[in-house]
Write an enzyme that holds these catalytic residues in place. Structure first.
Site, PDB file in Angstrom:
ATOM      1  N   GLU A 283      69.019  -4.615  11.295  1.00  0.00           N
ATOM      2  CA  GLU A 283      68.670  -4.759  12.746  1.00  0.00           C
ATOM      3  C   GLU A 283      67.178  -5.581  12.710  1.00  0.00           C
ATOM      4  OE1 GLU A 283      67.972  -2.999  17.144  1.00  0.00           O
ATOM      5  OE2 GLU A 283      67.591  -1.848  15.402  1.00  0.00           O
ATOM      6  N   LYS A 354      74.444  -6.621  20.977  1.00  0.00           N
ATOM      7  CA  LYS A 354      74.254  -5.105  21.314  1.00  0.00           C
ATOM      8  C   LYS A 354      74.510  -5.188  22.960  1.00  0.00           C
ATOM      9  CE  LYS A 354      71.129  -1.581  20.741  1.00  0.00           C
ATOM     10  NZ  LYS A 354      69.426  -0.996  20.303  1.00  0.00           N
ATOM     11  N   CYS A 407      71.715  -0.394  15.906  1.00  0.00           N
ATOM     12  CA  CYS A 407      70.672   0.802  16.204  1.00  0.00           C
ATOM     13  C   CYS A 407      71.333   1.852  16.854  1.00  0.00           C
ATOM     14  CB  CYS A 407      69.595   0.309  17.103  1.00  0.00           C
ATOM     15  SG  CYS A 407      68.282   1.304  17.135  1.00  0.00           S
TER      16      CYS A 407
END
Length: 535
Positions: A283, A354, A407
């Protein structure tokens, strides 16, 4: 418990400051069970919290006292478990003033869930040993709620105190991490009735049943691991960890050096021969947006580092024009699947945006108010990130379909489809744990991400810029020798493990947890104990 020890313990329970100290000790002990500490005696923090909530006086009396002992224990638990969030605010000196507030307000907020659990327990607790079941059920219910309310923050649920991949962790394949926590808290809390007055035989039976439950978890896990036959697929995966500290990343002169490091690691020959089918960058790999990268000659340099037929999964932010947005554009934290077409360069096969964003890190709750007092999110784009659609697998050229999790999306159970028609072959978790340096955060993040492998029966490929990068097999174990810790730079070349058959949790989701929860609530409710002051 001997008479002298029992008397001293009772004295602490009957003293206001003693109860406060014991509540903090209970939460701290439970927190130290989690990696990297692994202090298993800390599990006794749960029965200690139960005994504190039993006291009619607690800290301030009755239900209020029940709330405060839970809140104090929760504050200590989350302070130890989440202190590393302050590290992210120290990266930028202009935001360092927010670090102590982050380190204290987060555990204060998370502690509310523990307080509500012990307050409800204080209100409904039955007499006798069956109250253990009610305590564990209410505690687990609040753990589940913590993972869902206001987008949720399921960091270090009780079940994740067992190291992922161990025998004790395998029950997560049946009831998920919340179900594992429910059984764990009930089992260890069964020793609490030993401090009661009354028939000794009944107290010993309760403690013995708790020991049997823990033994059952171990036996189930050992049996499951004994039949675990890990096999490799033909797909060769390369995980790239460039060891880029976050405070260095956004200096203007750093970009070319960082890009060069990723390109060198990407093109490095495989020691055992062959060519990686998939290369994974973490990321926020580069301190630029995908828009700027693809519009510059650097995109050609990325293509040159790959070979024809390879796929690069790269974590990059991106902007998208939107006249309705305040800044005229929306920004996303994304994972790009880039396929090298040879002479024609890179082809974008898929983009995953995301879905679950980090409050204060990627967007600002109550943005207008927070901006007025000088609080700003940590993103390095002109506006907060926007949330993408519900997670869904992506198709890859030359590799099996994968479910991306960016994440802290890897903290959430249930984000990976499990039915035969939609189940991917693996999970790709890219993360930027460089925000948290060499604290406990990256190691705990690895453990939590590994539970997604346990719950789904899918391998997890995890890439970070400097955190813990690893290949995790479908039983939650790190593939031997396939791990890079904080401060290490290099690549992990590994054959993608074959997925295990779908797990019970993968098929049922939290249904199993709900069934166990209802049984414990009904069984544990029983006849209420005599009311205490302020109840």
């Amino acid at each position: 418990m001997s008479g002298a020890i029992a008397a001293r313990f009772a004295g602490l329970l009957d003293n206001r400051w003693g109860r406060i100290a014991l509540a903090l000790l209970a939460g701290a002990g439970a927190a130290l069970v989690h990696p990297p500490f692994g202090f298993l005696p800390g599990l006794l923090g749960y029965p200690l919290l139960l005994l504190l909530a039993d006291r009619p006086e607690s800290v301030k009396g009755g239900m209020k006292g029940g709330f405060w002992v839970g809140w104090l224990a929760g504050f200590a638990y989350f302070f130890i478990g989440c202190w590393w969030v302050a590290e992210a605010f120290l990266v930028n000196p202009a935001q360092a003033w927010m670090a102590p507030f982050a380190a204290s307000l987060l555990p204060a907020g998370m502690g509310l869930f523990w307080g509500l659990a012990t307050m409800a327990y204080r209100r409904f607790r039955p007499a006798g040993a069956r109250r253990v079941l009610l305590f564990a059920a209410l505690f687990a219910l609040m753990e589940w709620t913590r993972g869902h309310v206001l987008t949720g923050f399921p960091w270090n649920p009780a079940g994740a105190g067992w190291a992922a991949g161990s025998a004790m962790s395998q029950f997560a394949s049946v009831a998920g991490v919340y179900g594992l926590g429910l059984v764990t808290v009930a089992a260890v809390s069964a020793v609490a009735p030993l401090a009661d007055a009354g028939p000794r035989r009944l107290r010993l039976i309760a403690a013995g049943l708790g020991v049997l439950a823990l033994a059952g978890l171990f036996a189930f896990g050992a049996l499951r691991l004994s039949s675990a036959r890990s096999s490799d697929t033909p797909t060769l995966v390369r995980l790239v960890q460039a060891d880029i500290p976050q405070d260095y990343k956004w200096s203007p002169e750093a970009y070319q050096a960082i890009l060069g490091r990723y390109l060198e690691l990407t093109s490095r020959p495989v020691q055992s021969g062959g060519l990686p089918d998939v290369v994974i960058w973490p990321e926020g790999a580069l301190p630029t947006t995908a828009n700027d990268l693809f519009a510059s000659p650097d995109a050609q340099a990325v293509a040159a580092a790959l070979r024809t037929g390879q796929t690069l999964l790269a974590g990059l932010s991106r902007g998208e024009a939107d006249p309705t947005a305040e800044t005229g554009a929306r920004y996303y934290n994304s994972l790009f699947a880039l396929h090298d077409e040879g002479a024609t360069g890179l082809r974008i096969d898929a983009v995953y945006d995301k879905h679950r964003l980090v409050p204060f890190g990627e967007y600002l709750p109550m943005g207008a108010l927070m901006s007025k007092i000088g609080v700003r999110s940590l993103v390095h784009v002109p506006a907060d990130f926007s949330a993408g659609p519900t997670p869904a697998p992506i198709s890859l050229a030359g590799a099996p379909p994968a479910q991306p999790l960016i994440c802290y999306e890897a903290l959430y159970p249930g984000f990976t489809p499990a039915t035969a028609a939609t189940r991917p072959a693996w999970i790709v978790n890219v993360s930027n744990d460089a925000w948290f340096g060499k604290t406990s955060g990256p190691r705990q993040h690895l453990n939590l991400a590994s539970y997604r492998a346990l719950e789904t029966g899918l391998p997890v490929a995890r890439a970070t810029p400097t955190g813990v990068s690893a290949m995790i097999d479908p039983w939650g174990r790190i593939v031997q020798g396939k791990r890079l810790d904080p401060g290490q730079a290099g690549v992990i070349d590994v054959r993608l493990p074959q997925a295990a058959p779908p797990t019970l949790y993968g098929r049922w989701g939290d249904l199993g947890f709900a069934v166990f929860l209802i049984i414990m609530l009904v069984t544990g409710r029983g006849r209420a104990a005599r009311a205490g002051p302020g109840r």
